[in-house]
Design an enzyme around this catalytic site. Structure first.
Site, PDB file in Angstrom:
ATOM      1  N   GLU A   1       8.577  -8.120  37.053  1.00 51.64           N
ATOM      2  CA  GLU A   1       7.972  -8.315  38.367  1.00 51.64           C
ATOM      3  C   GLU A   1       6.692  -7.511  38.575  1.00 51.64           C
ATOM      4  O   GLU A   1       5.787  -7.948  39.289  1.00 51.64           O
ATOM      5  CB  GLU A   1       8.982  -8.005  39.470  1.00 51.64           C
ATOM      6  CG  GLU A   1       9.953  -9.151  39.778  1.00 51.64           C
ATOM      7  CD  GLU A   1      11.105  -9.286  38.793  1.00 51.64           C
ATOM      8  OE1 GLU A   1      11.213  -8.451  37.874  1.00 51.64           O
ATOM      9  OE2 GLU A   1      11.904 -10.229  38.938  1.00 51.64           O
TER      10      GLU A   1
ATOM     11  N   HIS B   1      21.318  -9.551  46.772  1.00 48.08           N
ATOM     12  CA  HIS B   1      20.605 -10.833  46.682  1.00 48.08           C
ATOM     13  C   HIS B   1      20.253 -11.456  48.028  1.00 48.08           C
ATOM     14  O   HIS B   1      19.716 -12.562  48.041  1.00 48.08           O
ATOM     15  CB  HIS B   1      21.434 -11.844  45.884  1.00 48.08           C
ATOM     16  CG  HIS B   1      21.325 -11.717  44.406  1.00 48.08           C
ATOM     17  ND1 HIS B   1      21.597 -10.549  43.740  1.00 48.08           N
ATOM     18  CD2 HIS B   1      20.940 -12.596  43.450  1.00 48.08           C
ATOM     19  CE1 HIS B   1      21.407 -10.729  42.439  1.00 48.08           C
ATOM     20  NE2 HIS B   1      21.015 -11.955  42.240  1.00 48.08           N
TER      21      HIS B   1
HETATM   22  C1  TPP Z   1      14.651  -7.847  38.790  1.00 50.40           C
HETATM   23  C2  TPP Z   1      15.235  -9.206  38.773  1.00 50.40           C
HETATM   24  N1  TPP Z   1      14.421 -10.252  38.579  1.00 50.40           N
HETATM   25  C3  TPP Z   1      14.906 -11.510  38.570  1.00 50.40           C
HETATM   26  C4  TPP Z   1      16.236 -11.748  38.739  1.00 50.40           C
HETATM   27  C5  TPP Z   1      16.782 -13.164  38.745  1.00 50.40           C
HETATM   28  N2  TPP Z   1      17.570 -13.381  37.541  1.00 50.40           N
HETATM   29  C6  TPP Z   1      18.904 -13.256  37.569  1.00 50.40           C
HETATM   30  S1  TPP Z   1      19.579 -13.477  36.066  1.00 50.40           S
HETATM   31  C7  TPP Z   1      18.077 -13.753  35.377  1.00 50.40           C
HETATM   32  C8  TPP Z   1      17.983 -14.037  33.914  1.00 50.40           C
HETATM   33  C9  TPP Z   1      18.386 -12.859  33.103  1.00 50.40           C
HETATM   34  O1  TPP Z   1      18.388 -13.193  31.758  1.00 50.40           O
HETATM   35  P1  TPP Z   1      19.034 -12.239  30.681  1.00 50.40           P
HETATM   36  O2  TPP Z   1      18.587 -10.847  30.920  1.00 50.40           O
HETATM   37  O3  TPP Z   1      18.728 -12.825  29.367  1.00 50.40           O
HETATM   38  O4  TPP Z   1      20.590 -12.274  30.958  1.00 50.40           O
HETATM   39  P2  TPP Z   1      21.576 -13.527  30.889  1.00 50.40           P
HETATM   40  O5  TPP Z   1      21.588 -14.133  32.275  1.00 50.40           O
HETATM   41  O6  TPP Z   1      21.074 -14.453  29.857  1.00 50.40           O
HETATM   42  O7  TPP Z   1      22.922 -12.977  30.560  1.00 50.40           O
HETATM   43  C10 TPP Z   1      17.072 -13.672  36.310  1.00 50.40           C
HETATM   44  C11 TPP Z   1      15.648 -13.897  36.045  1.00 50.40           C
HETATM   45  C12 TPP Z   1      17.057 -10.627  38.958  1.00 50.40           C
HETATM   46  N3  TPP Z   1      18.357 -10.761  39.170  1.00 50.40           N
HETATM   47  N4  TPP Z   1      16.532  -9.375  38.955  1.00 50.40           N
END
Ligand code: TPP
Ligand code: TPP
Ligand code: MG
Ligand code: MG
Lengths: 332, 326, 326, 332
Positions: A69, A138
């Protein structure tokens, strides 16, 4: 895809914002869109506000980003300094907390600190709102934080048509604009916007006229105020509902004119009541109308706790029409 | 590094002109503060002159830089006009920011100086954004982020390098490793020996260079800049240097190793470059002329700044938004 | 990796017990949500079962973990009791968090499950702090941070790894690289091929391992955990895996490569491990018994959860501060 | 070093806080100190609040950190979950912007989200305040942001004795406490604290008794209110000055009791007035004392702009005694 929407049919907030982004990008090639998942060709991410944009305008102008971000907003700020008009998405308002430096110390301040040599005409889109069982990290409404910072504007539409018009205006605005979208009401259809229309930033809308009390609100809470106003009308109580649309700078003239008429005000928002935007408005009204109000200015906000998970708690956390109605009855 | 491009005589003289300007300017700021004529927090870049002087030799006014509170050297090396610089330091209306930004926020977009920041690490994401703009525009501009060794441990560094590496942006990340962040040593804050080692984690080349050596610095910078202009992506340069003074003026600097400091000062890169020029046959007169011109330009800027007006309080309402606050 | 410690037969069976519990639990959650009996956002860990099951074999209840929204596998592998888990998913007072935290914030400190976070990257700094506490305490505890591949590009990752590397903390950073962050591929978000390459930038060992291979995962985890217990510092483990479902339940997952997905599902690590056990001579009966016990425990927990009370609205005033809000 | 200070002599805020940290660390070995430069053996960093601590308690318990505010707070939160009581320094309040996630989404919420299973008894020390020519990114007061977040307490002492007592109380508090120090008044001497004393969190102090108007304030602005009160007293106007000491939760009982008596209130803080803490207090007072106030509640805060650099602007930006005095005269 935006093209498939006929303007006469009701549209959802998602569709309205999608149209606004598509129209702005089509009109001005300096407009860029960036954020997590926005490059997704199929869906435009989980919610789909950016659906179709990367196909239509290319992945150069519609840039999917890493989950970074600070870099997302840095990219937007830097590009805006170079003359572009980026619309950056910080997926949820709670995630602004990992990028507050970029918003507060830079986007909001560079114009002033540079003595007007530079400015940061970016839009930061973000969504929030309780109701989906997403728990404590959230659904927060933090608009009061940003309203407390000089140099950034804050808008929060309550309906698709305003969403469209505010987005078009925000993109054209020479200052940074934080654009707050309510997630649980994303799919609620409303009258279609007029393509190409703008909603002036800083101007409120009288969502319902009335003479007995003024309800000042914005974002999804507007719907709850309208519902409360309906219920009150059944008893002959006429509530005027003012949808601020812009939270900072708020439309003092419109609110003052209404309270001049009604002599009573209740401010309603989904943010936690304590130190929320309602405090500023209540303080201003109580001062300006000292001795002239028929009742104390009341404020309604979420409970003073993190957004809870369990349904009954989550429901009780958020202001509801019934509570608004009761508060109004209490000051009549 | 033997394959690095080398500065020719003219380039070396020009590097010296800038480095001397920075050094003299620094000495003047300190004198003025000590005399009580100038009141501002001041983060001296003494000892770090060569880095931006050698790098700026390969930049044009169209290229962007973002730098930090300790950035007068970066600014002056890129051509920040002295009157606007001193006007700003003195908080006068003639300052580039009308006196509203000050020492930590010097800005001069007319020559590509887009942001000077007081928040550690924040020059990187914004420079990344400028690099993105340069890439979209496609005219071969590059964007330089200057930052310190301490900044290499903050989140914004990581996010910026990953994004720049991923998008192959025309960015040059220049860490001026002066071995200290405030009162803390490099070793006490960093889990890796050479910051350039981190570049591999972002798919970009990383190089550690003696930032006080004008030829090495010129070469490393030129390579990175040409790479960026050619669309080949970003580079991380760790430029080794030393901070001759404490973190901020007034700082007791007892935490700095005395011997280490004495050694660094004995190897002062500015007189060292002067000697190199002499050795290479540049006439003492030419050098003295450069120094005189620098001194005169600084003196004139200082006097003009003091003679200029302080801003009116109405300025509090201006430049907050595009439209003046009512 | 041939020098990795290997799980013995009992350990492999225990890994299977956990993996099957996770898999069955996941299937049950999905069934309950589809049937409308359970209402919660849900981030399925299907496909990633082996990672925490193999890792937890070397942890005790005294060790800490911090995980993420997609963390029921990490929780169950470490022994999160099913009744408290289901109570929480169903928002009941019997949930470990009394229904106040929910699916994304499962917590059970009694078994070292300290934080489950919905903010990408934030499991790392807190796990780093727990590792600091473990180091201060000096009893050989370790602290595990689970996170996704997408999280490896956010600032908190960088700050945490540097701090842990610098302080030689007993931390294990476990990236479950399932190739997607929401709708974005690993390649579209990451400037480096193998995340383990980043470890060198923090002075710690980094290893990429097939997270779906119980032996490899067990070995890599055990090495890292023993290193940490011995005071030798942190390790970064990149555990390769795959997310069998979309990001969140309800997600159309059209952005996922169909062939890639089919291939991953065909190589489902849980039945693969089952077959391995059979091949190694574990009796079908024993395995079936484990599976039956898991199923029964889950079914009982679900029923108990549904039978339990929903929290009273007075809970809004409790646990905000130590003292109830008036 | 704290030992060299005799308690009868006046001490500065720096000395008082240094004593409080040293005393707390000596009494309870679970107390830890961490932050940038705090390990500096000679000075304890630029300002020196932590001077001598690393020599006295070792670099294990007094931990110099990299410039990594998220990791600093993560370290503090994690250690607190394991039973320690860390005092983390975020050098300046503007730098909270790079670590808001840790403060807002975690420190403040873990108790609630875990249903009371965990809690985060940390102190976050941070300094701020305009006056040193540090410009737009080093002097903001953001206390209203944190007061808007349920689960974290906010304190801001105005004098060394309170600084000592609040620090001791904050370290013992079972909840996270944001501890705001004013930088420009760090070196102003004041009466020495009683060693071992505590100032209860949530309790205001009547800094000056009076009957005509209530000035509600905290942090350095307390001094400006006292100066204004002195000037007003020359004309027989008796202002009661309430130093809140704790901003969240603020001492409603003390403020209400005073306004009950005076019928007039002015809230003064150095934060930008709009959406500042004054708004909440003004809104509450205007509601609670509706029809009973002798004058509208007034609010005084910094100008609505970033902290400017040039001296005359910086001076005009911050509320001054003369302005406070004039505001009081305006409502008499
Ligand atoms: C700081 C932040 N930015 C964006 C999000 C929205 N978000 C939730 S899960 C996710 C993807 C995360 O991917 P990864 O780290 O690969 O974990 P996975 O869901 O694949 O287990 C995002 C962008 C968030 N929760 N926190
Ligand atoms: C986010 C943030 N944290 C802390 C500070 C306080 N601070 C200012 S300069 C500095 C040291 C920076 O060191 P380095 O990056 O090496 O740059 P140098 O000063 O040596 O040029 C610190 C900690 C800050 N400005 N921003
Ligand atoms: Mg440094
Ligand atoms: Mg992933």
């Amino acid at each position: 895809m935006s093209e498939t929407i006929t303007e006469t049919k009701p549209v959802t907030m998602i569709q309205a914002l999608n149209m606004a982004l598509a129209d702005a990008m089509a009109e001005d090639d300096r407009v860029l869109v960036l954020g997590e998942d926005v490059g997704d060709k199929q869906e435009g991410g989980i919610v789909g506000v950016t659906k179709g944009l990367s196909s239509q305008f290319g992945t150069g102008r519609v840039k999917a980003t890493p989950i970074s971000e600070q870099a997302i907003l840095g990219a937007a700020i830097g590009a805006s300094l170079a003359g572009y008009k980026p619309v950056a998405e910080i997926m949820l308002m709670n995630f602004t907390t990992v990028a507050m430096d970029m918003i507060v110390n830079h986007a909001a301040k560079l114009r002033f600190m540079s003595g007007g040599q530079t400015h940061v005409p970016i839009v930061i889109r973000t969504m929030t709102g309780a109701g989906f069982g997403t728990g404590g990290q959230h659904g927060d409404y933090f608009e009061a934080w940003f309203a407390h910072v000089a140099g950034i504007k804050v808008v929060a539409p309550s309906n698709p048509a305003d969403g469209y018009g505010l987005m078009r205006a925000a993109i054209e605005d020479p200052d940074p604009v934080l654009f707050i979208e309510n997630m649980p009401s994303y799919w609620t259809p409303g009258p279609a916007p007029e393509r190409g229309s703008r909603v002036e930033i800083g101007k409120a809308r009288i969502a319902r006229a009335g003479s007995d009390v003024t309800l000042v609100t914005y974002s999804r809470a507007t719907n709850d105020c309208l519902a409360a106003a309906e219920a009150l009308a059944a008893d002959g109580i006429q509530a005027e509902v003012i949808d601020l649309r812009t939270i900072a700078p708020w439309d003092r003239a419109a609110v003052f004119a209404s309270v001049e008429k009604t002599g009573r005000a209740v401010i309603v928002h989904e943010a936690v009541r304590e130190h929320g935007v309602g405090a500023e408005i209540a303080a201003e009204l109580s001062d300006a109308f000292f001795g002239k109000l028929k009742a104390p200015v009341k404020r309604i906000g979420a409970a003073f706790c993190p957004v809870p998970f369990s349904k009954p708690l989550e429901t009780a956390f958020v202001p509801q029409a019934a509570g608004i109605e009761a508060t109004v009855r209490g000051i009549l | 590094m033997s394959n690095y491009p080398k500065p020719d005589r003219a380039a070396l003289v020009e590097i010296y002109r800038r480095a001397d300007l920075i050094k003299q300017n620094d000495e003047k700021v300190i004198r003025e503060i000590k005399a009580g004529r100038l009141v501002t927090p001041y983060y001296s870049p003494r000892g770090q002159e060569i880095i931006p002087s050698a790098l700026s030799a390969s930049l044009t006014d169209e290229d962007y830089i973002c730098t930090i509170y300790r950035g007068t050297h970066d600014m002056l090396a890129k051509g920040f006009p002295l009157p606007e610089l001193w006007g700003e330091l003195a908080g006068r209306v003639t300052g580039s920011c009308k006196g509203k930004g000050g020492t930590m926020h010097l800005t001069y977009p007319a020559k590509g100086m887009m942001v000077t920041t007081g928040i550690v690490g924040s020059s990187l994401p914004i420079a990344t954004g400028l690099a993105w703009a340069a890439q979209l525009e496609g005219k071969g501009r590059v964007s330089v982020a200057y930052f310190g060794d301490g900044a290499a441990n903050i989140g914004a560094f990581h996010e910026s390098l990953n994004m720049a590496g991923l998008w192959k942006l025309p960015a040059i990340f220049v860490c001026q490793n002066n071995l200290y962040s405030e009162h803390t040593t490099f070793a006490d804050s960093t889990a890796v020996e050479r910051l350039s080692q981190r570049a591999a984690g972002y798919g970009m080349p990383g190089v550690t260079v003696d930032g006080n050596d004008p030829e090495a610095m010129f070469g490393a910078a030129k390579m990175a800049i040409e790479r960026a202009r050619a669309g080949e992506g970003p580079t991380l340069i760790e430029a080794l240097t030393y901070r001759f003074n404490g973190h901020v003026m007034g700082d007791a600097d007892r935490y700095m190793d005395k011997a280490e400091k004495a050694e660094a000062i004995a190897a002062d890169p500015v007189p060292r470059l002067r000697q190199r020029l002499l050795d290479a046959g540049v006439a003492e007169d030419e050098i003295a002329g450069i120094e005189r011109a620098n001194a005169e330009a600084i003196a004139a800027a200082v006097e003009a700044a003091y003679a200029a007006d302080l801003p009116d309080v109405a300025e509090l309402k201006r430049d907050v938004f595009a439209h003046e606050i009512a």
